[in-house]
Design an enzyme around this catalytic site. Structure first.
Site, PDB file in Angstrom:
ATOM      1  N   SER A  17      27.540  39.069  49.996  1.00  0.00           N
ATOM      2  CA  SER A  17      28.564  39.541  49.069  1.00  0.00           C
ATOM      3  C   SER A  17      28.430  38.806  47.747  1.00  0.00           C
ATOM      4  CB  SER A  17      29.959  39.359  49.673  1.00  0.00           C
ATOM      5  OG  SER A  17      30.143  38.031  50.083  1.00  0.00           O
ATOM      6  N   CYS A  18      29.118  39.343  46.744  1.00  0.00           N
ATOM      7  CA  CYS A  18      29.083  38.811  45.390  1.00  0.00           C
ATOM      8  C   CYS A  18      29.330  37.288  45.415  1.00  0.00           C
ATOM      9  CB  CYS A  18      30.158  39.509  44.572  1.00  0.00           C
ATOM     10  SG  CYS A  18      30.277  38.942  42.882  1.00  0.00           S
ATOM     11  N   PRO A  19      28.581  36.435  44.741  1.00  0.00           N
ATOM     12  CA  PRO A  19      27.567  36.750  43.725  1.00  0.00           C
ATOM     13  C   PRO A  19      26.132  36.662  44.253  1.00  0.00           C
ATOM     14  CG  PRO A  19      28.083  34.433  43.544  1.00  0.00           C
ATOM     15  CD  PRO A  19      28.862  34.967  44.736  1.00  0.00           C
TER      16      PRO A  19
END
Lengths: 79, 399
Positions: A17-19
């Site tokens: 997931s982000c980042p």
């Protein structure tokens, strides 16, 4: 448009997931040559927003994305 | 035009509306604007928006249940903090279903560990600063508390430090974040994506029914807060409004889009809060935590590191958990537990409690007029600095 692209490298970011997808892309891009194409596999919906804006800012070309079975394939052409 | 045609036109309008809201990307600035407005509505309705308070209530409730705490916290079913946070989770869940973006997303082991560690750090930071990036920073600055400004500085510093860690990790532990297919493949499985929008609509209908049931029990304020929380969830999920990005991206990619969104949002929210407080409609001490300056600044640094490692802040972890990210679900659980424990620790020690600092309400020292001008100037400077960095990359850290 992105159906007949043959990538030079593929970066598997499924499950991240982000980042992390963006950071790993940033790192991978730095090791590639001009004109090469990077394919990124991802599952985070946020990547759909992050990657185009990152490629634009970094001067690369965002070629597009396509849905696969439960994940998305993104394509970037290195400047 | 006959009757069938009219029905067709109406269905077309509904279909286009659905696509605009749940398929197309909403701009980030719109997220900032809508969050600012919803923040003011929430305060006017009952109380300011917060996320960590709800998580703390869940942690308190858990530790009371297992016998660690003697005192009984307000029931999570009626605590306004709990309901706001639950609404955020619920709204994001409904919104991700409506936009066919809900899916249980398993992460590799190191990423799960980062969710846990990030959650613990955020819990500690929020206990020190009197709230997370929402209650300790966003709503606190809106409420004209100087601890919000201290936490903002801490968050910027913490985001920078957290990013340095991520760069280090990519260099030294690159296999820890290797992606891969972690979903179980089942033949002839039900096409969930086609069903998701209907489930999403049911989720929102359930929120409205739940709020109505609350009002029948003379808990209208709580029911309304559930809808406010759900509205935050919907807005944030659709705009992917992420406070972590606002603090981290100027250092990571140079992108200042979310930073500007935050600056706009804080100004709108602050103007609404100032109006409510100045006119005497709301108490002046509301959301002025006893955290200036040590608690706000140091709590902000710890929280900032945690949110970058976890990949989600207070609000970000909750709404992403609602979208199905297992890493952020762990972050939320460990945030709730650690913030409850650390707050109990601070309260148990007079020295530690005093160390966090004072309650400083800016208008007591500067008057309302100059406090408002000060916050606008700080946000304007933040807006300008992020845009300047976008052009020059002066703050951007190379790998």
């Amino acid at each position: 448009m992105v159906d007949d692209i043959t990538p030079d490298e593929t970066l598997d970011c499924r499950g991240l997931s982000c980042p992390m997808p963006l950071l790993k892309t940033k790192k991978a891009v730095g090791k590639m040559k001009s004109g090469q194409i990077l394919e990124i596999l991802g599952t985070d919906p946020g990547t759909k927003n992050d990657l185009p804006s990152f490629t634009k800012r970094a001067g690369h070309e965002y070629l597009g994305e396509k849905d696969d079975d439960g994940f998305i394939r993104f394509y970037i052409k290195i400047k | 035009m006959n009757h069938t045609d009219e029905k067709g036109v109406f269905a077309g309008i509904l279909n286009r509306g659905y696509h605009t809201i749940f398929y197309e990307n909403w701009p980030v600035w719109l997220g900032g604007l809508l969050i600012g407005i919803t923040s003011v509505i929430t305060f006017a309705w009952a109380r300011p928006w917060g996320v960590a308070g709800g998580l703390k209530n869940w942690g308190d409730w858990f530790f009371n249940l297992v016998g660690l705490y003697e005192y009984k916290p307000t029931s999570p079913m009626v605590s306004t903090s709990s309901i706001l946070t639950f609404g955020l989770l619920w709204g994001s869940f409904g919104s991700s279903l409506m936009s066919k973006q809900f899916s249980i997303r398993m992460a590799p082991p190191l990423e799960l560990l980062k969710g846990i560690v990030g959650g613990i750090l955020m819990g500690i930071g929020a206990a020190m600063a009197g709230g997370c990036n929402v209650g300790g920073f966003y709503s606190a600055i809106s409420a004209l508390s100087s601890s919000g400004i201290a936490m903002m500085i801490g968050l910027i510093m913490g985001a920078y430090l957290g990013l340095r860690y991520l760069y280090w990790e990519l260099e030294h532990l690159p296999t820890g974040s290797t992606g891969g297919d972690r979903t179980e493949k089942k033949e002839n499985r039900l096409d969930w994506l086609a069903v998701e929008p209907y489930l999403g609509a049911l989720v929102f209908v359930a929120a409205i029914i739940y709020a109505w049931l609350f009002s029948r029990q003379a808990y209208s304020r709580v029911g309304g807060l559930l809808l406010c929380g759900s509205a935050f969830g919907l807005i944030i999920q659709r705009t992917r409004f992420c406070f972590v990005r606002g603090f981290r991206d100027p250092f990571m990619t140079g992108n200042g889009e979310v930073t500007r969104g935050i600056a706009i949002s804080v100004v709108i929210s602050m103007l609404g809060f100032a109006a409510l407080k100045w006119t005497g409609l709301r108490g002046e001490g509301v959301y002025v935590p006893q955290a200036f300056w040590f608690g706000g600044l140091v709590g902000g640094i710890i929280f900032g590191i945690g949110m970058v490692i976890a990949g989600g802040c207070g609000s970000g972890s909750v709404w992403r958990a609602g979208e199905g990210h297992v890493k952020l679900m762990l972050a939320v659980i460990f945030f709730a537990l650690s913030t409850s424990l650390f707050k109990a620790l601070i309260r148990s020690s007079r020295g530690l409690n005093a160390l966090m600092g004072q309650r400083v309400f800016l208008p007591d020292y500067l008057t309302y007029k100059w406090s408002i001008i000060l916050v606008i100037l700080i946000m304007f400077a933040y807006y300008l600095a992020s845009t300047w960095n976008e052009e020059t990359d002066k703050f951007t850290v190379e790998m």
